[in-house]
Scaffold this motif. Structure first.
Motif, PDB file in Angstrom:
ATOM      1  N   GLU A   1      52.190  21.118   3.077  1.00  0.00           N
ATOM      2  CA  GLU A   1      52.796  21.143   1.751  1.00  0.00           C
ATOM      3  C   GLU A   1      52.408  19.851   1.039  1.00  0.00           C
ATOM      4  OE1 GLU A   1      57.160  22.177  -0.110  1.00  0.00           O
ATOM      5  OE2 GLU A   1      57.004  21.611   1.983  1.00  0.00           O
ATOM      6  N   LEU A   2      52.035  19.955  -0.230  1.00  0.00           N
ATOM      7  CA  LEU A   2      51.569  18.787  -0.971  1.00  0.00           C
ATOM      8  C   LEU A   2      52.172  18.794  -2.362  1.00  0.00           C
ATOM      9  CD1 LEU A   2      49.616  16.327  -1.216  1.00  0.00           C
ATOM     10  CD2 LEU A   2      47.858  17.960  -1.943  1.00  0.00           C
ATOM     11  N   PHE A   3      52.820  17.703  -2.726  1.00  0.00           N
ATOM     12  CA  PHE A   3      53.325  17.514  -4.079  1.00  0.00           C
ATOM     13  C   PHE A   3      52.371  16.557  -4.788  1.00  0.00           C
ATOM     14  CE2 PHE A   3      57.056  18.746  -1.709  1.00  0.00           C
ATOM     15  CZ  PHE A   3      57.743  19.571  -2.588  1.00  0.00           C
ATOM     16  N   ILE A   4      51.907  16.938  -5.965  1.00  0.00           N
ATOM     17  CA  ILE A   4      50.976  16.109  -6.726  1.00  0.00           C
ATOM     18  C   ILE A   4      51.699  15.641  -7.987  1.00  0.00           C
ATOM     19  CG2 ILE A   4      48.750  16.029  -7.909  1.00  0.00           C
ATOM     20  CD1 ILE A   4      47.926  18.386  -6.043  1.00  0.00           C
ATOM     21  N   TYR A   5      51.720  14.333  -8.167  1.00  0.00           N
ATOM     22  CA  TYR A   5      52.407  13.733  -9.312  1.00  0.00           C
ATOM     23  C   TYR A   5      51.401  13.313 -10.371  1.00  0.00           C
ATOM     24  CZ  TYR A   5      56.544  13.590  -6.378  1.00  0.00           C
ATOM     25  OH  TYR A   5      57.596  13.939  -5.589  1.00  0.00           O
ATOM     26  N   GLU A   6      51.879  13.277 -11.628  1.00  0.00           N
ATOM     27  CA  GLU A   6      50.988  12.853 -12.703  1.00  0.00           C
ATOM     28  C   GLU A   6      50.556  11.414 -12.469  1.00  0.00           C
ATOM     29  OE1 GLU A   6      54.433  11.574 -15.941  1.00  0.00           O
ATOM     30  OE2 GLU A   6      53.209  13.323 -16.317  1.00  0.00           O
ATOM     31  N   GLY A   7      49.332  11.110 -12.846  1.00  0.00           N
ATOM     32  CA  GLY A   7      48.812   9.765 -12.678  1.00  0.00           C
ATOM     33  C   GLY A   7      48.075   9.555 -11.364  1.00  0.00           C
ATOM     34  N   ILE A   8      47.961  10.589 -10.541  1.00  0.00           N
ATOM     35  CA  ILE A   8      47.247  10.426  -9.270  1.00  0.00           C
ATOM     36  C   ILE A   8      45.770  10.180  -9.556  1.00  0.00           C
ATOM     37  CG2 ILE A   8      46.831  12.892  -8.961  1.00  0.00           C
ATOM     38  CD1 ILE A   8      47.243  12.438  -5.932  1.00  0.00           C
ATOM     39  N   LYS A   9      45.181   9.297  -8.782  1.00  0.00           N
ATOM     40  CA  LYS A   9      43.762   9.001  -8.948  1.00  0.00           C
ATOM     41  C   LYS A   9      42.942  10.169  -8.407  1.00  0.00           C
ATOM     42  CE  LYS A   9      44.343   4.038  -8.550  1.00  0.00           C
ATOM     43  NZ  LYS A   9      43.999   2.839  -7.799  1.00  0.00           N
ATOM     44  N   PRO A  10      41.872  10.542  -9.108  1.00  0.00           N
ATOM     45  CA  PRO A  10      41.029  11.664  -8.640  1.00  0.00           C
ATOM     46  C   PRO A  10      40.507  11.474  -7.222  1.00  0.00           C
ATOM     47  CG  PRO A  10      40.459  11.089 -10.893  1.00  0.00           C
ATOM     48  CD  PRO A  10      41.428  10.045 -10.408  1.00  0.00           C
ATOM     49  N   SER A  11      40.173  10.260  -6.848  1.00  0.00           N
ATOM     50  CA  SER A  11      39.656  10.025  -5.500  1.00  0.00           C
ATOM     51  C   SER A  11      40.741  10.271  -4.446  1.00  0.00           C
ATOM     52  CB  SER A  11      39.110   8.606  -5.369  1.00  0.00           C
ATOM     53  OG  SER A  11      40.114   7.652  -5.672  1.00  0.00           O
ATOM     54  N   THR A  12      41.961   9.893  -4.734  1.00  0.00           N
ATOM     55  CA  THR A  12      43.072  10.120  -3.815  1.00  0.00           C
ATOM     56  C   THR A  12      43.365  11.613  -3.699  1.00  0.00           C
ATOM     57  OG1 THR A  12      44.023   7.987  -4.415  1.00  0.00           O
ATOM     58  CG2 THR A  12      45.485   9.548  -3.320  1.00  0.00           C
ATOM     59  N   LEU A  13      43.347  12.304  -4.820  1.00  0.00           N
ATOM     60  CA  LEU A  13      43.587  13.742  -4.822  1.00  0.00           C
ATOM     61  C   LEU A  13      42.520  14.468  -4.010  1.00  0.00           C
ATOM     62  CD1 LEU A  13      45.157  16.190  -5.758  1.00  0.00           C
ATOM     63  CD2 LEU A  13      43.805  16.155  -7.865  1.00  0.00           C
ATOM     64  N   ARG A  14      41.273  14.070  -4.155  1.00  0.00           N
ATOM     65  CA  ARG A  14      40.175  14.690  -3.424  1.00  0.00           C
ATOM     66  C   ARG A  14      40.388  14.529  -1.909  1.00  0.00           C
ATOM     67  NH1 ARG A  14      36.252  11.611  -5.123  1.00  0.00           N
ATOM     68  NH2 ARG A  14      36.355  12.568  -7.164  1.00  0.00           N
ATOM     69  N   ILE A  15      40.782  13.334  -1.491  1.00  0.00           N
ATOM     70  CA  ILE A  15      41.021  13.081  -0.064  1.00  0.00           C
ATOM     71  C   ILE A  15      42.175  13.940   0.450  1.00  0.00           C
ATOM     72  CG2 ILE A  15      41.830  11.346   1.593  1.00  0.00           C
ATOM     73  CD1 ILE A  15      40.278   9.281  -0.168  1.00  0.00           C
ATOM     74  N   LEU A  16      43.260  13.998  -0.300  1.00  0.00           N
ATOM     75  CA  LEU A  16      44.418  14.777   0.130  1.00  0.00           C
ATOM     76  C   LEU A  16      44.094  16.265   0.241  1.00  0.00           C
ATOM     77  CD1 LEU A  16      47.203  13.039  -1.973  1.00  0.00           C
ATOM     78  CD2 LEU A  16      46.855  12.882   0.499  1.00  0.00           C
ATOM     79  N   LEU A  17      43.364  16.802  -0.730  1.00  0.00           N
ATOM     80  CA  LEU A  17      43.004  18.215  -0.690  1.00  0.00           C
ATOM     81  C   LEU A  17      42.045  18.515   0.458  1.00  0.00           C
ATOM     82  CD1 LEU A  17      42.645  18.944  -4.500  1.00  0.00           C
ATOM     83  CD2 LEU A  17      44.503  19.641  -2.980  1.00  0.00           C
ATOM     84  N   THR A  18      41.128  17.608   0.719  1.00  0.00           N
ATOM     85  CA  THR A  18      40.204  17.784   1.833  1.00  0.00           C
ATOM     86  C   THR A  18      40.963  17.803   3.153  1.00  0.00           C
ATOM     87  OG1 THR A  18      38.424  16.690   0.622  1.00  0.00           O
ATOM     88  CG2 THR A  18      38.199  16.810   3.016  1.00  0.00           C
ATOM     89  N   GLU A  19      41.868  16.848   3.337  1.00  0.00           N
ATOM     90  CA  GLU A  19      42.663  16.794   4.567  1.00  0.00           C
ATOM     91  C   GLU A  19      43.539  18.034   4.713  1.00  0.00           C
ATOM     92  OE1 GLU A  19      42.690  14.661   7.167  1.00  0.00           O
ATOM     93  OE2 GLU A  19      40.946  13.738   6.254  1.00  0.00           O
ATOM     94  N   MET A  20      44.102  18.499   3.621  1.00  0.00           N
ATOM     95  CA  MET A  20      44.936  19.691   3.668  1.00  0.00           C
ATOM     96  C   MET A  20      44.110  20.893   4.109  1.00  0.00           C
ATOM     97  SD  MET A  20      47.291  21.148   0.615  1.00  0.00           S
ATOM     98  CE  MET A  20      48.484  22.428   0.878  1.00  0.00           C
ATOM     99  N   ALA A  21      42.921  21.027   3.568  1.00  0.00           N
ATOM    100  CA  ALA A  21      42.041  22.144   3.932  1.00  0.00           C
ATOM    101  C   ALA A  21      41.614  22.068   5.401  1.00  0.00           C
ATOM    102  CB  ALA A  21      40.820  22.163   3.029  1.00  0.00           C
ATOM    103  N   ILE A  22      41.322  20.878   5.867  1.00  0.00           N
ATOM    104  CA  ILE A  22      40.902  20.708   7.270  1.00  0.00           C
ATOM    105  C   ILE A  22      42.018  21.116   8.213  1.00  0.00           C
ATOM    106  CG2 ILE A  22      40.366  18.968   9.030  1.00  0.00           C
ATOM    107  CD1 ILE A  22      38.778  17.479   6.829  1.00  0.00           C
ATOM    108  N   HIS A  23      43.236  20.701   7.936  1.00  0.00           N
ATOM    109  CA  HIS A  23      44.363  21.007   8.823  1.00  0.00           C
ATOM    110  C   HIS A  23      44.732  22.481   8.789  1.00  0.00           C
ATOM    111  CE1 HIS A  23      45.120  16.995  10.256  1.00  0.00           C
ATOM    112  NE2 HIS A  23      44.991  16.544   9.023  1.00  0.00           N
ATOM    113  N   GLU A  24      44.452  23.169   7.708  1.00  0.00           N
ATOM    114  CA  GLU A  24      44.762  24.592   7.620  1.00  0.00           C
ATOM    115  C   GLU A  24      43.770  25.423   8.419  1.00  0.00           C
ATOM    116  OE1 GLU A  24      47.222  26.536   6.355  1.00  0.00           O
ATOM    117  OE2 GLU A  24      48.288  24.676   6.081  1.00  0.00           O
ATOM    118  N   THR A  25      42.550  24.926   8.593  1.00  0.00           N
ATOM    119  CA  THR A  25      41.541  25.704   9.311  1.00  0.00           C
ATOM    120  C   THR A  25      41.649  25.534  10.811  1.00  0.00           C
ATOM    121  OG1 THR A  25      39.892  23.931   9.098  1.00  0.00           O
ATOM    122  CG2 THR A  25      39.909  25.646   7.394  1.00  0.00           C
ATOM    123  N   HIS A  26      42.419  24.567  11.293  1.00  0.00           N
ATOM    124  CA  HIS A  26      42.547  24.325  12.748  1.00  0.00           C
ATOM    125  C   HIS A  26      43.760  25.001  13.296  1.00  0.00           C
ATOM    126  CE1 HIS A  26      39.202  21.643  12.975  1.00  0.00           C
ATOM    127  NE2 HIS A  26      39.713  20.843  12.053  1.00  0.00           N
TER     128      HIS A  26
END
Length: 66
Positions: free
Chosen positions: A41-66
């Motif tokens: 589960e991921l909550f995204i708040y306004e003002g998040i840096k694009p690089s941080t968002l990219r890392i979080l989404l990548t990690e979320m996708a990796i953990h869902e595939t395992h």
């Protein structure tokens, strides 16, 4: 067959002094997105840096595939 165990690993994001001053003076941030999948589960708040968002989404996708 052995199931993969998941571990919760605490992390600490370090802020520099400039970011800290901006955050102190800013209004409370609003949730702009809430993503929920079977294991994560991921909550995204306004003002998040694009690089941080990219890392979080990548990690979320990796953990869902395992």
């Amino acid at each position: 067959m052995e199931k993969n165990k998941q571990a919760i690993v605490p992390i600490k994001l370090q802020e520099n002094q400039k970011d800290l001053q901006t955050a102190t003076n800013a209004l409370p941030q609003k949730v702009v997105a809430h993503l929920k999948r079977s294991q994560t589960e991921l909550f995204i708040y306004e003002g998040i840096k694009p690089s941080t968002l990219r890392i979080l989404l990548t990690e979320m996708a990796i953990h869902e595939t395992h």
